[in-house]
Design a protein around this motif. Structure first.
Motif, PDB file in Angstrom:
ATOM      1  N   GLY A  73       0.636  -0.998   0.481  1.00  0.00           N
ATOM      2  CA  GLY A  73      -0.242  -0.114   0.194  1.00  0.00           C
ATOM      3  C   GLY A  73       0.935   1.455   0.338  1.00  0.00           C
ATOM      4  N   PHE A  74       0.299   2.177  -0.142  1.00  0.00           N
ATOM      5  CA  PHE A  74       0.803   3.835  -0.050  1.00  0.00           C
ATOM      6  C   PHE A  74       1.360   3.549   1.464  1.00  0.00           C
ATOM      7  N   GLY A  75       2.538   3.791   1.794  1.00  0.00           N
ATOM      8  CA  GLY A  75       2.963   4.194   2.628  1.00  0.00           C
ATOM      9  C   GLY A  75       3.166   5.181   3.502  1.00  0.00           C
ATOM     10  N   ASP A  76       2.302   5.464   3.993  1.00  0.00           N
ATOM     11  CA  ASP A  76       1.925   6.801   5.021  1.00  0.00           C
ATOM     12  C   ASP A  76       1.980   6.514   5.938  1.00  0.00           C
ATOM     13  N   TYR A  77       1.469   7.436   7.316  1.00  0.00           N
ATOM     14  CA  TYR A  77       1.727   7.320   8.626  1.00  0.00           C
ATOM     15  C   TYR A  77       1.071   6.465   9.195  1.00  0.00           C
ATOM     16  N   ARG A  78      -0.430   6.705   8.651  1.00  0.00           N
ATOM     17  CA  ARG A  78      -2.143   6.270   8.817  1.00  0.00           C
ATOM     18  C   ARG A  78      -1.839   4.455   8.426  1.00  0.00           C
ATOM     19  N   LYS A  79      -1.504   4.589   7.269  1.00  0.00           N
ATOM     20  CA  LYS A  79      -0.817   2.717   7.155  1.00  0.00           C
ATOM     21  C   LYS A  79       0.164   1.821   8.387  1.00  0.00           C
ATOM     22  N   GLY A  80       0.484   2.511   8.314  1.00  0.00           N
ATOM     23  CA  GLY A  80       1.852   2.228   9.957  1.00  0.00           C
ATOM     24  C   GLY A  80       2.847   2.063   9.248  1.00  0.00           C
ATOM     25  N   VAL A  81       3.185   2.887   8.561  1.00  0.00           N
ATOM     26  CA  VAL A  81       5.228   2.328   8.585  1.00  0.00           C
ATOM     27  C   VAL A  81       6.258   3.143   9.078  1.00  0.00           C
ATOM     28  N   ASP A  82       5.789   3.503  10.438  1.00  0.00           N
ATOM     29  CA  ASP A  82       6.532   3.757  11.841  1.00  0.00           C
ATOM     30  C   ASP A  82       6.359   2.637  12.312  1.00  0.00           C
ATOM     31  N   ALA A  83       5.574   1.972  12.344  1.00  0.00           N
ATOM     32  CA  ALA A  83       5.193   0.521  13.143  1.00  0.00           C
ATOM     33  C   ALA A  83       5.806  -0.550  12.542  1.00  0.00           C
ATOM     34  N   PHE A  84       5.263   0.085  11.122  1.00  0.00           N
ATOM     35  CA  PHE A  84       6.460  -1.821  10.098  1.00  0.00           C
ATOM     36  C   PHE A  84       8.007  -1.540  10.349  1.00  0.00           C
ATOM     37  N   VAL A  85       8.186  -0.409  10.687  1.00  0.00           N
ATOM     38  CA  VAL A  85       9.645   0.430  10.314  1.00  0.00           C
ATOM     39  C   VAL A  85      10.395  -1.036  11.553  1.00  0.00           C
ATOM     40  N   GLU A  86       9.588   0.009  13.320  1.00  0.00           N
ATOM     41  CA  GLU A  86      10.006  -0.347  14.500  1.00  0.00           C
ATOM     42  C   GLU A  86       9.733  -2.419  14.819  1.00  0.00           C
ATOM     43  N   THR A  87       8.534  -2.660  14.393  1.00  0.00           N
ATOM     44  CA  THR A  87       8.379  -3.848  14.769  1.00  0.00           C
ATOM     45  C   THR A  87       9.505  -4.575  13.878  1.00  0.00           C
ATOM     46  N   ALA A  88       9.664  -4.139  12.188  1.00  0.00           N
ATOM     47  CA  ALA A  88      11.169  -5.109  11.740  1.00  0.00           C
ATOM     48  C   ALA A  88      12.487  -4.975  12.343  1.00  0.00           C
ATOM     49  N   LYS A  89      12.671  -3.672  12.932  1.00  0.00           N
ATOM     50  CA  LYS A  89      13.944  -3.273  13.711  1.00  0.00           C
ATOM     51  C   LYS A  89      14.162  -4.365  14.835  1.00  0.00           C
ATOM     52  N   SER A  90      12.948  -4.333  16.050  1.00  0.00           N
ATOM     53  CA  SER A  90      13.180  -4.358  16.555  1.00  0.00           C
ATOM     54  C   SER A  90      13.121  -6.643  16.801  1.00  0.00           C
ATOM     55  N   PHE A  91      12.460  -6.823  15.665  1.00  0.00           N
ATOM     56  CA  PHE A  91      12.547  -8.708  15.002  1.00  0.00           C
ATOM     57  C   PHE A  91      14.514  -9.133  14.846  1.00  0.00           C
ATOM     58  N   ILE A  92      14.752  -8.257  14.195  1.00  0.00           N
ATOM     59  CA  ILE A  92      15.982  -8.066  13.152  1.00  0.00           C
ATOM     60  C   ILE A  92      17.302  -8.208  15.009  1.00  0.00           C
ATOM     61  N   LEU A  93      16.875  -6.895  15.635  1.00  0.00           N
ATOM     62  CA  LEU A  93      17.635  -7.020  16.498  1.00  0.00           C
ATOM     63  C   LEU A  93      17.943  -8.462  17.243  1.00  0.00           C
ATOM     64  N   THR A  94      16.646  -9.463  17.558  1.00  0.00           N
ATOM     65  CA  THR A  94      15.998  -9.861  18.778  1.00  0.00           C
ATOM     66  C   THR A  94      16.473 -11.715  17.851  1.00  0.00           C
ATOM     67  N   TYR A  95      16.956 -11.784  16.175  1.00  0.00           N
ATOM     68  CA  TYR A  95      16.855 -13.065  15.633  1.00  0.00           C
ATOM     69  C   TYR A  95      17.304 -12.024  14.772  1.00  0.00           C
ATOM     70  N   PRO A  96      19.090 -11.939  14.713  1.00  0.00           N
ATOM     71  CA  PRO A  96      19.585 -11.280  13.433  1.00  0.00           C
ATOM     72  C   PRO A  96      20.008 -12.706  12.497  1.00  0.00           C
ATOM     73  N   GLU A  97      19.833 -13.503  12.782  1.00  0.00           N
ATOM     74  CA  GLU A  97      20.319 -14.641  11.973  1.00  0.00           C
ATOM     75  C   GLU A  97      19.098 -15.452  11.159  1.00  0.00           C
ATOM     76  N   ASP A  98      17.931 -15.272  11.384  1.00  0.00           N
ATOM     77  CA  ASP A  98      16.745 -15.451  11.578  1.00  0.00           C
ATOM     78  C   ASP A  98      16.521 -14.900   9.425  1.00  0.00           C
ATOM     79  N   HIS A  99      15.874 -16.348   8.593  1.00  0.00           N
ATOM     80  CA  HIS A  99      15.941 -15.929   6.980  1.00  0.00           C
ATOM     81  C   HIS A  99      14.390 -15.172   7.123  1.00  0.00           C
ATOM     82  N   LEU A 100      14.266 -13.829   7.942  1.00  0.00           N
ATOM     83  CA  LEU A 100      12.887 -13.090   7.466  1.00  0.00           C
ATOM     84  C   LEU A 100      13.203 -12.552   7.093  1.00  0.00           C
ATOM     85  N   HIS A 101      12.726 -11.937   6.109  1.00  0.00           N
ATOM     86  CA  HIS A 101      12.507 -10.107   5.445  1.00  0.00           C
ATOM     87  C   HIS A 101      11.420  -9.706   5.600  1.00  0.00           C
ATOM     88  N   PHE A 102      11.553  -8.048   5.799  1.00  0.00           N
ATOM     89  CA  PHE A 102      10.588  -7.414   5.646  1.00  0.00           C
ATOM     90  C   PHE A 102      10.401  -6.082   4.391  1.00  0.00           C
TER      91      PHE A 102
END
Length: 133
Positions: A73-102
């Protein structure tokens, strides 16, 4: 989430239940509201799905066993792009070796560009504008 939301909306019971397991939560006020496009997909069988998966892996230069979290979708604040990024960063820091991509598929609003630029060095977060070239 239970403390901040009046209602938690999920597309299916399966998504609700799996997200509860992953998050270690019990959704107190969950409702099921089917979402999405209900027209037939261009993918007709599992072989075509695997071919499409390999195209995506090649396009992103990621291993063939990569799993994806996809937002479209169109990436703006109401679509949650900020939450998407924060969730991705949190997961990547917790599981750096996992083969999961956002992956966010769609154009990004001008006021979100700084956020997107700030995570470009993280190889597990991808922003793909439309149309895909």
């Amino acid at each position: 989430m239970n403390n901040f939301c009046t209602t938690n909306v999920f597309a299916t019971r399966n998504i609700r239940d799996q997200s509860a397991t992953v998050a270690g939560l019990s959704w107190n006020r969950a409702v099921i509201r089917p979402q999405g496009s209900y027209k037939p997909s261009g993918i007709r069988d599992i072989r075509e799905k695997e071919i499409a998966r390999q195209h995506i892996c090649t396009y992103l230069s990621v291993p063939s066993n990569t799993k994806f979290i996809l937002s479209v979708g169109f990436g703006d604040y109401r679509k949650g792009v900020d939450a998407f990024v924060e969730t991705a960063k949190s997961f990547i820091l917790t599981y750096p070796e996992d083969h999961l991509h956002f992956v966010w598929l769609g154009d990004i609003a001008p006021d979100m560009q700084n956020l997107v630029t700030s995570v470009q060095e993280l190889k597990h977060i991808h922003f793909i504008p439309l149309p895909i070239s």
